[in-house]
Structures are given as C-alpha cells and as structure tokens.
Write a protein that holds these residues in place. Structure first.
Motif, PDB file in Angstrom:
ATOM      1  N   ALA A  18       0.810  -1.223   0.000  1.00 35.08           N
ATOM      2  CA  ALA A  18       0.000   0.000   0.000  1.00 35.08           C
ATOM      3  C   ALA A  18       0.841   1.269   0.000  1.00 35.08           C
ATOM      4  O   ALA A  18       0.287   2.372  -0.002  1.00 35.08           O
ATOM      5  N   ILE A  19       2.166   1.146   0.001  1.00 35.00           N
ATOM      6  CA  ILE A  19       3.019   2.331   0.124  1.00 35.00           C
ATOM      7  C   ILE A  19       2.741   3.391  -0.949  1.00 35.00           C
ATOM      8  O   ILE A  19       2.707   4.589  -0.632  1.00 35.00           O
ATOM      9  N   PRO A  20       2.531   3.037  -2.221  1.00 38.58           N
ATOM     10  CA  PRO A  20       2.205   4.093  -3.198  1.00 38.58           C
ATOM     11  C   PRO A  20       0.971   4.903  -2.801  1.00 38.58           C
ATOM     12  O   PRO A  20       0.948   6.129  -2.967  1.00 38.58           O
ATOM     13  N   SER A  21      -0.033   4.224  -2.272  1.00 36.46           N
ATOM     14  CA  SER A  21      -1.237   4.935  -1.824  1.00 36.46           C
ATOM     15  C   SER A  21      -0.943   5.781  -0.595  1.00 36.46           C
ATOM     16  O   SER A  21      -1.463   6.896  -0.447  1.00 36.46           O
ATOM     17  N   LEU A  22      -0.092   5.274   0.286  1.00 36.32           N
ATOM     18  CA  LEU A  22       0.275   6.035   1.482  1.00 36.32           C
ATOM     19  C   LEU A  22       1.032   7.305   1.098  1.00 36.32           C
ATOM     20  O   LEU A  22       0.846   8.364   1.712  1.00 36.32           O
ATOM     21  N   MET A  23       1.873   7.203   0.082  1.00 37.93           N
ATOM     22  CA  MET A  23       2.622   8.385  -0.354  1.00 37.93           C
ATOM     23  C   MET A  23       1.682   9.482  -0.845  1.00 37.93           C
ATOM     24  O   MET A  23       1.944  10.670  -0.657  1.00 37.93           O
ATOM     25  N   ASP A  24       0.582   9.093  -1.456  1.00 40.41           N
ATOM     26  CA  ASP A  24      -0.406  10.089  -1.881  1.00 40.41           C
ATOM     27  C   ASP A  24      -0.966  10.848  -0.675  1.00 40.41           C
ATOM     28  O   ASP A  24      -1.309  12.032  -0.777  1.00 40.41           O
TER      29      ASP A  24
ATOM     30  N   THR B  82       2.977   5.578  10.229  1.00 42.70           N
ATOM     31  CA  THR B  82       2.905   4.239   9.642  1.00 42.70           C
ATOM     32  C   THR B  82       4.229   3.849   8.998  1.00 42.70           C
ATOM     33  O   THR B  82       4.743   2.742   9.199  1.00 42.70           O
ATOM     34  N   LEU B  83       4.803   4.767   8.230  1.00 45.69           N
ATOM     35  CA  LEU B  83       6.065   4.473   7.555  1.00 45.69           C
ATOM     36  C   LEU B  83       7.213   4.329   8.554  1.00 45.69           C
ATOM     37  O   LEU B  83       8.113   3.510   8.363  1.00 45.69           O
ATOM     38  N   ALA B  84       7.167   5.108   9.621  1.00 45.64           N
ATOM     39  CA  ALA B  84       8.197   4.985  10.658  1.00 45.64           C
ATOM     40  C   ALA B  84       8.159   3.595  11.283  1.00 45.64           C
ATOM     41  O   ALA B  84       9.206   2.985  11.540  1.00 45.64           O
ATOM     42  N   LYS B  85       6.959   3.087  11.511  1.00 45.63           N
ATOM     43  CA  LYS B  85       6.827   1.751  12.096  1.00 45.63           C
ATOM     44  C   LYS B  85       7.309   0.677  11.123  1.00 45.63           C
ATOM     45  O   LYS B  85       7.947  -0.302  11.528  1.00 45.63           O
ATOM     46  N   LEU B  86       7.014   0.850   9.848  1.00 48.12           N
ATOM     47  CA  LEU B  86       7.488  -0.114   8.855  1.00 48.12           C
ATOM     48  C   LEU B  86       9.013  -0.139   8.802  1.00 48.12           C
ATOM     49  O   LEU B  86       9.630  -1.205   8.687  1.00 48.12           O
ATOM     50  N   ALA B  87       9.620   1.035   8.895  1.00 48.31           N
ATOM     51  CA  ALA B  87      11.077   1.140   8.759  1.00 48.31           C
ATOM     52  C   ALA B  87      11.827   0.511   9.923  1.00 48.31           C
ATOM     53  O   ALA B  87      13.034   0.267   9.829  1.00 48.31           O
TER      54      ALA B  87
ATOM     55  N   ARG C 274      12.396  -2.125   4.815  1.00 44.19           N
ATOM     56  CA  ARG C 274      13.166  -0.895   4.576  1.00 44.19           C
ATOM     57  C   ARG C 274      13.345  -0.564   3.102  1.00 44.19           C
ATOM     58  O   ARG C 274      13.320   0.605   2.723  1.00 44.19           O
ATOM     59  N   ASP C 275      13.542  -1.568   2.275  1.00 42.08           N
ATOM     60  CA  ASP C 275      13.682  -1.275   0.847  1.00 42.08           C
ATOM     61  C   ASP C 275      12.413  -0.640   0.298  1.00 42.08           C
ATOM     62  O   ASP C 275      12.465   0.267  -0.545  1.00 42.08           O
ATOM     63  N   ALA C 276      11.272  -1.119   0.781  1.00 38.97           N
ATOM     64  CA  ALA C 276       9.997  -0.559   0.326  1.00 38.97           C
ATOM     65  C   ALA C 276       9.826   0.872   0.816  1.00 38.97           C
ATOM     66  O   ALA C 276       9.299   1.731   0.103  1.00 38.97           O
ATOM     67  N   VAL C 277      10.290   1.139   2.039  1.00 38.40           N
ATOM     68  CA  VAL C 277      10.155   2.475   2.621  1.00 38.40           C
ATOM     69  C   VAL C 277      11.115   3.464   1.965  1.00 38.40           C
ATOM     70  O   VAL C 277      10.833   4.665   1.894  1.00 38.40           O
TER      71      VAL C 277
END
Length: 274
Positions: free
Chosen positions: A155-161, A177-182, A188-191
């Motif tokens: 869902a990262i592309p949608s999150l970036m929006d 959300t992204l901080a938790k993923l990282a 990390r590659d996705a982030v």
C-alpha cells in the motif's frame, strides 16, 4: 450484555446475534452491531468464537442464516468491517476502526485485519476526510505486527499520496505508519522510495507533521542501507534550526547530532556545510 460478567451461554447468543446483524443487517442495525462487536472483542471466549469462524459448525452457520457451502466467514466479516470504515455514518466508521485495531492486537485474529487491508487501501482515496483518517489509523496500528506488514508494504504508493492530504492528522498518521514499517528490516527497501516525499514534509504547515517527519528521518538514518537516501535531507533539516516552533528546533538539533554520531562522512560533511 456485551460485558464479560454475563454467562458464557448468554455471551454466545449475543455474539452470534451481533455477528448476524453485521453480516446481514441493514444500515442502522449494522451500526449498532458494529458498536457491540467492538466491545465484545475484549472477552476471551468471544475471541475464540471469532477465531473458530474459520471452521464454523453447521449449527453456527444456520444461526447466522448463511449458506453452508464453501463460505469463509472470516473473509465476509473482514469485508463488512472494511466497508463500514467507508460508511457515511461517523458512528459506524468509528466502530469499524475500533474493531479492526482491536483485532490486530490478538495474533490469532490478525488474519481478519490482513483480509481487510486491500479494501482499506482503496478507501484511502475517499473524498471523505473522516474515512481517510480512520483508514490510516488502522494501517498505522497494523504496521506494528509482522503478519500484516507485507500487505501494508503493497500500500506504500497509496500512502505516499496521503503525504499531500489536506488533513494534517492524516499526514501525521501516514508518517507514523512508515516509521513503524522502517523499524523492520524486511520493510526498509519498500520504505526507501518514500524518502523524497518525506523530505518535502519538512516544510509542512503543521508543526506536528514537521516534528514527526524529523524524527522519522532520524530513525531511517539509523539503518545503513537508507543513509544515502537521507543524506539529501540534511540541508532541509538545517533550515529547521530557525523554525518558528521551538519543539521543532529542539528536535532538529537532536536529530542532526544523532546523524553525526552515525559516523558517516557524507552526513558529517553535509552537516558542517554552511
């Protein structure tokens, strides 16, 4: 009636009545059942019944008034909860968001949240600010759990929006959300692709978003494979040393010091530049 003080038999009857209302009821009934269901989840034997829906007995299927053939009640329940997250009614949305965030706390029930995530991602582009806010809240909570991170990475592309969302609370929750993923190596590659968009948030009009973004970039820079991407953010970070908000200034000083501590020449050289 939804409390743990009632007898197991009464709780069982109430649970299946509530579930039937969620799955089959009209709008007002679904709202009421959604609120009750969100309260029932804290009861251990009710959670077991939710888990057991993966292989319901014939009697349980009959009590729910559903077709007994090849029906995955987990899928149906998850889809209904995701649908309610996009409901026009605030009470229905809040109940669904609370239910999904509570389900995520319990390992045996996280599968239900995972099923709902693709539908939630679609709702992240809703015109309704309340819908978007609720969706990001669920995703932020879900990012804490390994079983759900693969779905959220997609869902990262949608999150970036959502970094450009008009609601600062949505932007703030997206950064969280992204901080938790990282925090987790497999994500990390996705982030990494989000770093340029994160850097842009250092100029956000809301100081809380700027503050959270500074902290998130610092967390990302703690990981060697992300440092090169963070390097270009240093001039923007240095600009925040004169931010109008004192907490942002203090956080910036702390973060720049941490970046220098990483011992990476590209960081220290950039920080030293005027």
């Amino acid at each position: 009636m939804a409390e743990a003080g009632s007898t197991p038999y009464i709780r069982s009857i109430l649970f299946f009545a509530t579930l039937r209302g969620l799955l089959k009821g009209k709008s007002i009934l679904r709202k009421t059942c959604g609120i009750i269901f969100s309260k029932q989840i804290v009861i251990a034997d009710v959670r077991e019944k939710i888990y057991d829906l993966e292989t319901p007995t014939k009697a349980e299927k009959s009590s729910l008034h559903v077709d007994a053939s090849n029906l995955d009640l987990h899928d149906k329940l998850s889809n209904v909860l995701a649908e309610l997250c996009g409901d026009f009614d605030l009470g229905s949305r809040e109940a669904a968001v609370q239910t999904l965030t509570k389900l995520a706390r319990y390992p045996k029930l996280r599968r239900l949240v995972g099923i709902a995530i693709p539908e939630l991602v679609k709702l992240s582009s809703s015109r309704d600010r309340g819908v978007r806010s609720g969706v990001v809240l669920v995703l932020a909570k879900s990012a804490e759990f390994a079983e759900l991170r693969d779905e959220i990475q997609l869902a990262i592309p949608s999150l970036m929006d959502l970094f450009r969302d008009e609601d600062s609370e949505v932007r703030l929750a997206t950064v969280s959300t992204l901080a938790k993923l990282a925090e987790h190596g497999e994500s990390r590659d996705a982030v990494k692709v989000t770093v340029p968009s994160l850097v842009a948030l250092l100029k956000d009009e809301d100081f809380k978003v700027r503050f959270a973004t500074i902290s998130t970039l610092a967390k990302l820079a703690a990981h060697e494979n992300l440092r090169e991407a963070i390097r270009d953010a240093i001039p923007s970070l240095k600009g925040l040393l004169s931010d109008q908000n004192w907490s942002v200034r203090v956080n910036t000083v702390s973060v720049l010091a941490k970046l220098a501590e990483h011992g990476c020449n590209s960081f220290t050289d950039r920080i030293a530049q005027r």
